[in-house]
Design an enzyme around this catalytic site. Structure first.
Site, short mmCIF file in Angstrom:
data_model
loop_
_atom_site.label_atom_id
_atom_site.label_comp_id
_atom_site.label_asym_id
_atom_site.label_seq_id
_atom_site.Cartn_x
_atom_site.Cartn_y
_atom_site.Cartn_z
N ARG A 116 -4.46 3.02 -3.43
CA ARG A 116 -4.01 2.06 -2.40
C ARG A 116 -4.90 0.82 -2.39
O ARG A 116 -5.27 0.29 -1.33
CB ARG A 116 -3.99 2.71 -1.00
CG ARG A 116 -3.08 3.90 -0.90
CD ARG A 116 -1.61 3.55 -1.11
NE ARG A 116 -0.81 4.77 -1.15
CZ ARG A 116 -0.50 5.42 -2.29
NH1 ARG A 116 -0.88 4.95 -3.48
NH2 ARG A 116 0.23 6.52 -2.25
N SER A 164 2.75 6.76 5.81
CA SER A 164 1.51 7.54 6.03
C SER A 164 0.51 6.64 6.76
O SER A 164 0.16 5.57 6.26
CB SER A 164 0.91 7.97 4.69
OG SER A 164 1.80 8.83 4.03
N GLU A 201 -4.40 3.75 6.44
CA GLU A 201 -3.74 3.13 5.28
C GLU A 201 -3.01 1.88 5.78
O GLU A 201 -2.94 0.86 5.10
CB GLU A 201 -2.74 4.12 4.66
CG GLU A 201 -1.99 3.51 3.48
CD GLU A 201 -1.28 4.55 2.65
OE1 GLU A 201 -1.82 5.66 2.43
OE2 GLU A 201 -0.15 4.25 2.19
C1 LIG Z 1 9.11 5.20 6.08
C2 LIG Z 1 8.01 4.67 5.20
C3 LIG Z 1 7.69 5.34 4.03
C4 LIG Z 1 6.66 4.86 3.20
N1 LIG Z 1 6.37 5.53 2.06
C5 LIG Z 1 5.38 5.08 1.26
C6 LIG Z 1 5.06 5.77 0.04
O1 LIG Z 1 5.68 6.76 -0.32
N2 LIG Z 1 4.04 5.28 -0.71
C7 LIG Z 1 3.35 4.15 -0.35
O2 LIG Z 1 2.43 3.75 -1.10
N3 LIG Z 1 3.63 3.48 0.78
C8 LIG Z 1 4.63 3.90 1.58
N4 LIG Z 1 4.91 3.23 2.73
C9 LIG Z 1 4.10 2.05 3.13
C10 LIG Z 1 4.64 0.70 2.62
O3 LIG Z 1 6.04 0.73 2.42
C11 LIG Z 1 3.94 0.27 1.32
O4 LIG Z 1 2.53 0.11 1.51
C12 LIG Z 1 4.51 -1.05 0.77
O5 LIG Z 1 3.97 -1.26 -0.51
C13 LIG Z 1 4.19 -2.25 1.65
O6 LIG Z 1 4.99 -3.34 1.20
P1 LIG Z 1 5.43 -4.51 2.19
O7 LIG Z 1 6.19 -5.52 1.42
O8 LIG Z 1 6.11 -3.95 3.38
O9 LIG Z 1 4.02 -5.10 2.58
P2 LIG Z 1 3.50 -5.61 3.99
O10 LIG Z 1 3.44 -4.46 4.94
O11 LIG Z 1 4.27 -6.81 4.42
O12 LIG Z 1 2.01 -6.04 3.61
C14 LIG Z 1 1.07 -5.07 3.16
C15 LIG Z 1 -0.17 -5.81 2.64
O13 LIG Z 1 0.20 -6.53 1.47
C16 LIG Z 1 -0.12 -7.92 1.61
N5 LIG Z 1 0.93 -8.68 0.91
C17 LIG Z 1 2.27 -8.49 1.01
N6 LIG Z 1 2.92 -9.36 0.19
C18 LIG Z 1 1.97 -10.11 -0.41
C19 LIG Z 1 2.00 -11.18 -1.35
N7 LIG Z 1 3.13 -11.65 -1.85
N8 LIG Z 1 0.82 -11.72 -1.76
C20 LIG Z 1 -0.37 -11.23 -1.27
N9 LIG Z 1 -0.46 -10.23 -0.38
C21 LIG Z 1 0.69 -9.67 0.05
C22 LIG Z 1 -0.15 -8.18 3.11
O14 LIG Z 1 -1.00 -9.27 3.46
C23 LIG Z 1 -0.69 -6.85 3.64
O15 LIG Z 1 -2.11 -6.83 3.62
C24 LIG Z 1 5.94 3.68 3.57
C25 LIG Z 1 6.29 2.99 4.76
C26 LIG Z 1 7.31 3.49 5.56
C27 LIG Z 1 7.68 2.71 6.81
#
Ligand SMILES: Cc1cc2nc3c(=O)[nH]c(=O)nc-3n(C[C@H](O)[C@H](O)[C@H](O)COP(=O)(O)OP(=O)(O)OC[C@H]3O[C@@H](n4cnc5c(N)ncnc54)[C@H](O)[C@@H]3O)c2cc1C
Length: 299
Positions: free
Chosen positions: A173, A223, A293
């Protein structure tokens, strides 16, 4: 932050219709809780992102993708949130490579891989994030991680210059981006030819497992805590007797103790207080320190 003067600066780069004052971040995060961002901005192209980075040099700002790993404190974030959504969601296929812009959803990229008979992305098809968020977090599931498929990323540096990253310094992560202010623009995924029926079967099976094991019917950020070395966060929380434990509208899911859910109109304070209590009870019983996380912003 002086909202008016920062907004004036941003207006030199971004159309006013894409700048929002005191925007509720509960609208943009899958937790559906949290306070306001002083300014919320939606750029429309790469040039605007590069110019924004220069204009915001002395102002607190952050980029976000789909908001599926974020929790904004109820006090809000006195800074600028830049949202990279559907304006940056192009997906291109070149042989065994998929070039995806940072706002493209993992589910869409996985569908594209499947349609083109490219395997390797099945693990990510049910993660509700964008490519940018997934590369930043090195998102992973069911034995796969972004590090297995990401081969190159284009990003914007602090001075607005475009950089090409090959060594992403991926860890659990974690990536090079976690410790920097680089903005991810697009990523090259290198996949391998695979039978389409097999890809579909695997994606369907993993998504079925998610629906069975995870509380997808409630808002959450997945998580809540990272996996401590040698343990599983969900198991520790369950063994501490915290399944179904509630603070206000926030609850440790009864279906999966690794998920804190927004059970009933939780505030971010409910969620954060619940997380604190879970951390301290697990530490007292097992001596294991849980680390969030989910990225907590504004506290
Ligand atoms: C129901 C559910 C299930 C999930 N299952 C998993 C799983 O199985 N495995 C897992 O790893 N995660 C899981 N997640 C967590 C999440 O989906 C992941 O961490 C995902 O990668 C986050 O992506 P996001 O676009 O929503 O990022 P955001 O939540 O919008 O941002 C996360 C971080 O990334 C940074 N960021 C985002 N985009 C950029 C960019 N373009 N440039 C620089 N920084 C950026 C942000 O500043 C922030 O610090 C789950 C979440 C939910 C709600």
């Amino acid at each position: 932050m002086d909202i008016k003067s920062v907004k004036e600066k941003i207006k030199t780069v971004i159309d006013e219709k894409n700048i929002f004052e005191n925007e509720p971040m509960s609208r943009h995060c899958t937790f559906k809780a949290g306070g306001n961002a002083s300014l919320f901005v939606i750029p429309e192209n790469q040039e605007q992102i590069a110019s924004l980075c220069k204009v915001l040099a002395d102002v607190p700002y952050m980029f976000m993708g789909n908001g599926s790993n974020l929790l904004f404190a109820d006090e809000g974030y006195d800074g600028v949130v830049v949202s990279l959504g559907n304006k940056f969601s192009n997906i291109e296929v070149k042989g065994n490579e998929i070039i995806a812009e940072s706002g493209a959803l993992l589910s869409k990229v996985a569908q594209t891989a499947y349609k083109n008979g490219l395997g390797g992305m099945e693990f990510a098809s049910g993660i509700p994030g964008s490519i940018g968020g997934a590369v930043y977090m090195n998102a992973g599931a069911y034995g796969g991680e972004m590090k297995d498929i990401v081969t190159k990323t284009y990003c914007v540096g602090e001075s607005g210059n475009i950089l090409e990253i090959i060594d992403h310094q991926f860890g659990y992560r974690h990536s090079l981006f976690t410790d920097s202010s680089l903005v991810i623009l697009k990523t090259v995924l290198t996949l391998a030819p695979k039978d389409k029926a097999k890809i579909k079967e695997e994606m369907d099976e993993l998504n079925k497992r998610r629906r069975e094991k995870q509380p997808l019917e409630y808002p959450s950020a997945g998580s809540t805590f990272k996996r401590p070395e040698g343990y599983f966060a969900g198991k520790l929380i369950e063994d501490a007797g915290l399944k179904g434990f509630r603070v206000g509208g926030a609850m440790v899911s009864k279906k999966h103790s690794g998920f804190v859910i927004n059970y009933d109109n939780a505030t971010a304070t409910d969620i954060l207080n619940l997380m604190e209590q879970v951390k301290s009870k697990v530490y007292m019983q097992f001596g294991v320190e849980l680390e969030p996380e989910v990225k907590i912003i504004g506290r």
